[in-house]
Design a protein around this motif. Structure first.
Motif, PDB file in Angstrom:
ATOM      1  N   GLN A  55     -27.600  14.414 -34.087  1.00 48.18           N
ATOM      2  CA  GLN A  55     -27.768  14.048 -32.301  1.00 48.18           C
ATOM      3  C   GLN A  55     -27.448  15.331 -31.584  1.00 48.18           C
ATOM      4  O   GLN A  55     -26.240  16.085 -31.634  1.00 48.18           O
ATOM      5  CB  GLN A  55     -27.051  13.015 -32.074  1.00 48.18           C
ATOM      6  CG  GLN A  55     -27.163  12.363 -30.452  1.00 48.18           C
ATOM      7  CD  GLN A  55     -28.585  11.983 -30.261  1.00 48.18           C
ATOM      8  OE1 GLN A  55     -29.335  11.407 -31.320  1.00 48.18           O
ATOM      9  NE2 GLN A  55     -29.353  12.265 -29.340  1.00 48.18           N
ATOM     10  N   GLY A  56     -28.469  15.833 -30.685  1.00 48.39           N
ATOM     11  CA  GLY A  56     -28.026  16.938 -29.981  1.00 48.39           C
ATOM     12  C   GLY A  56     -28.396  18.250 -30.619  1.00 48.39           C
ATOM     13  O   GLY A  56     -27.998  19.381 -29.971  1.00 48.39           O
ATOM     14  N   GLU A  57     -28.801  18.417 -31.723  1.00 47.71           N
ATOM     15  CA  GLU A  57     -29.027  19.642 -32.317  1.00 47.71           C
ATOM     16  C   GLU A  57     -30.049  20.315 -31.698  1.00 47.71           C
ATOM     17  O   GLU A  57     -30.948  19.921 -31.318  1.00 47.71           O
ATOM     18  CB  GLU A  57     -29.129  19.126 -33.992  1.00 47.71           C
ATOM     19  CG  GLU A  57     -29.143  20.371 -35.044  1.00 47.71           C
ATOM     20  CD  GLU A  57     -29.080  20.020 -36.223  1.00 47.71           C
ATOM     21  OE1 GLU A  57     -29.089  21.084 -37.388  1.00 47.71           O
ATOM     22  OE2 GLU A  57     -29.401  18.854 -36.549  1.00 47.71           O
ATOM     23  N   THR A  58     -29.976  21.766 -31.967  1.00 47.40           N
ATOM     24  CA  THR A  58     -30.978  22.641 -31.590  1.00 47.40           C
ATOM     25  C   THR A  58     -31.967  22.522 -32.655  1.00 47.40           C
ATOM     26  O   THR A  58     -31.649  22.366 -33.994  1.00 47.40           O
ATOM     27  CB  THR A  58     -30.545  24.105 -31.406  1.00 47.40           C
ATOM     28  OG1 THR A  58     -29.741  24.695 -32.559  1.00 47.40           O
ATOM     29  CG2 THR A  58     -29.518  24.111 -30.373  1.00 47.40           C
ATOM     30  N   THR A  59     -33.098  22.791 -32.335  1.00 49.66           N
ATOM     31  CA  THR A  59     -34.393  22.810 -33.176  1.00 49.66           C
ATOM     32  C   THR A  59     -34.144  23.897 -34.201  1.00 49.66           C
ATOM     33  O   THR A  59     -34.487  23.911 -35.377  1.00 49.66           O
ATOM     34  CB  THR A  59     -35.718  22.958 -32.520  1.00 49.66           C
ATOM     35  OG1 THR A  59     -35.974  22.141 -31.700  1.00 49.66           O
ATOM     36  CG2 THR A  59     -36.622  23.046 -33.388  1.00 49.66           C
ATOM     37  N   SER A  60     -33.694  25.068 -33.769  1.00 45.84           N
ATOM     38  CA  SER A  60     -33.503  26.385 -34.519  1.00 45.84           C
ATOM     39  C   SER A  60     -32.380  25.893 -35.591  1.00 45.84           C
ATOM     40  O   SER A  60     -32.334  26.267 -36.679  1.00 45.84           O
ATOM     41  CB  SER A  60     -32.804  27.337 -33.814  1.00 45.84           C
ATOM     42  OG  SER A  60     -32.580  28.413 -34.673  1.00 45.84           O
ATOM     43  N   SER A  61     -31.226  25.240 -35.368  1.00 45.04           N
ATOM     44  CA  SER A  61     -30.300  24.667 -36.286  1.00 45.04           C
ATOM     45  C   SER A  61     -30.641  23.880 -37.281  1.00 45.04           C
ATOM     46  O   SER A  61     -30.496  24.137 -38.553  1.00 45.04           O
ATOM     47  CB  SER A  61     -28.951  24.005 -35.341  1.00 45.04           C
ATOM     48  OG  SER A  61     -28.095  23.412 -36.346  1.00 45.04           O
TER      49      SER A  61
END
Length: 464
Positions: free
Chosen positions: A14-20
């Motif tokens: 939840q809330g993660e960046t797409t890059s991550s």
């Protein structure tokens, strides 16, 4: 890639960046992230630090085919990704569908996409995914404590190696995060967006943090700073004061936000202003004294009350103008929660950039503008510009007698001082004409009212 898409399921956090998420998917398939990223057609280059290296808060925007590809690689549906990834639905003009629906992607910085970006807790990631990998996610500063593992999660936009600070030895930091929930509810009931209340309180406390090295009475913050630095910040105090600031001051930020939202505190501001009989705010006013007591610092009141030009005095002024019915247009001068640009605190990333450049070129003075308050910056800039002008004029006379050169230089410096004085006069006149009481302006400049009145009168007469 030889594996079938989605063979190894990778759920988003939840809330993660797409890059991550892309980096974690690559890890699941046992490949480098740059190899997996080659599945998309990229429109630009990843954002990097001045010294090289990709920023940890680098974010990715995808077109429709690109999002479908990511969902296939994750082994989850697009609606799951849409709920978890704040950047999921955002597109860019550079991201057309492309010929034949080619998956395309564009780099951005996370802060420009969906707000502040921080590192995630690797121990929490390990509980969820089975692997202690780096996670980068969007998180406001009031949600930076991993209570389970006693960690403060740091901003991901700065060029520094730490992902978290250990706050197990300072339980008041986690307690402040729990307290913030109630403060946010109070803000909503008062018709104030919680993020605005937090931003103003953070600006107030960050300004105090910058002054605290001169406060002999301040003992709480140094103890906390040494604790989060692993026991001793003395070896690199300047850097630790930057990296540890938001962690160390967090309990006070929450306490200040709570105080500014308290109607009884606003009543103290009104009483200090003289209520129906206007007067200059006193240095020993009830509001600032009570604020210091709420922070466990009874000595802080007079220091806060005389910190003219800061966000706290600006908030007090707005409260007073609202009660008197003399505020400006809605959303600006009569809005106590309006945080002026010059009052916004410098981020950790910004301060570290200044520190790094100053260490590379010590004494160059090239980075001072990013480290001083705006009100001082204008005066210093004026003085520097005037001095440069005078030095240019002196270049043609440096071959003359030494005494004559000295006289020219002294006259030039006197002219610069005169420019600063005239600028100061114009500022004071504008403040008085704008409705600021003469007594309050006199207190700002630490001058008797009678002397200030005479100087302003003379200034109006000579047109300065």
């Amino acid at each position: 890639m030889t594996q079938h898409p989605g063979l190894l399921r990778t759920a988003p956090l939840q809330g993660e960046t797409t890059s991550s998420l892309i980096c974690r998917i690559a890890g699941r398939y046992g490949m480098e992230a740059k190899v997996l990223r080659s599945c998309w057609q990229w429109r630009n280059y990843p954002p990097g630090h001045d010294g090289g290296g990709t920023r940890a808060d680098a974010e990715v925007l995808l077109n429709a085919p690109g999002r479908q590809l990511l969902a296939d690689l994750c082994g989850v549906t697009e609606d799951v990704l849409a709920r978890a990834l704040p950047s999921w639905g955002q597109e860019d003009a550079k991201l057309s569908a492309g010929k034949n629906g080619v998956p395309a992607a564009a780099w951005r910085t996370g802060g420009a996409v969906a707000g502040p970006v921080a590192f995630g807790c690797r121990l929490c990631a390990a509980r969820r995914t089975g692997t202690a990998v780096r996670v980068v996610r969007y998180a406001p500063r009031w949600e930076r404590v991993c209570v389970r593992h006693g960690r403060w999660l740091l901003d991901a936009d700065a060029d520094q190696p730490l992902e978290h600070l250990d706050v197990r030895g300072v339980p008041e930091v986690a307690a402040a995060q729990r307290r913030w929930t109630g403060v946010a509810r109070r803000a909503v009931r008062a018709g104030v967006k919680p993020e605005r209340a937090f931003a103003l309180a953070h600006a107030v406390v960050a300004r105090w943090w910058g002054q605290a090295l001169q406060w002999e009475q301040e003992t709480i913050w140094p103890q906390r700073l040494h604790q989060v630095a692993g026991g001793d910040a003395g070896g690199d105090l300047e850097r630790w004061r930057i990296v540890g600031r938001d962690t160390v001051v967090f309990p006070e930020v929450v306490a200040v936000a709570d105080a500014l939202l308290d109607p009884t505190m606003a009543e103290l501001v009104w009483a200090d202003s003289g209520a129906g009989r206007p007067r200059a705010l006193p240095a020993d006013g009830k509001f600032c004294r009570r604020l210091g007591e709420r922070l466990g610092r009874g000595w802080l009141g007079p220091l806060a009350a005389t910190d003219h030009g800061g966000p706290l005095i600006a908030w007090m002024g707005s409260v007073i103008r609202l009660r008197r019915g003399t505020g400006g247009p809605h959303g600006y001068d009569n809005d106590p929660w309006w945080l002026r640009q010059e009052h916004q605190s410098v981020t950790m990333a910004g301060q570290l950039r200044v520190l790094g450049k100053e260490k590379k070129a010590p004494g160059s003075g090239t980075m001072w503008r990013a480290a001083v308050p705006a009100e001082q910056r204008r005066l210093i800039t004026s003085a520097i510009d005037s001095a440069e002008e005078q030095l240019l004029q002196l270049r043609g006379v440096q071959t003359g007698p030494t005494a004559e050169v000295a006289r020219r230089l002294l006259r030039g410096l006197g002219h610069s001082a005169g420019l600063i004085e005239n600028a100061w006069k114009r500022t004071a006149v504008a403040a008085v004409n704008g409705g600021v009481p003469l007594e309050e302006v006199a207190r700002w400049v630490d001058m008797p009212v009678e002397v200030l009145s005479q100087m302003l009168t003379a200034g109006r007469q000579d047109g300065s």
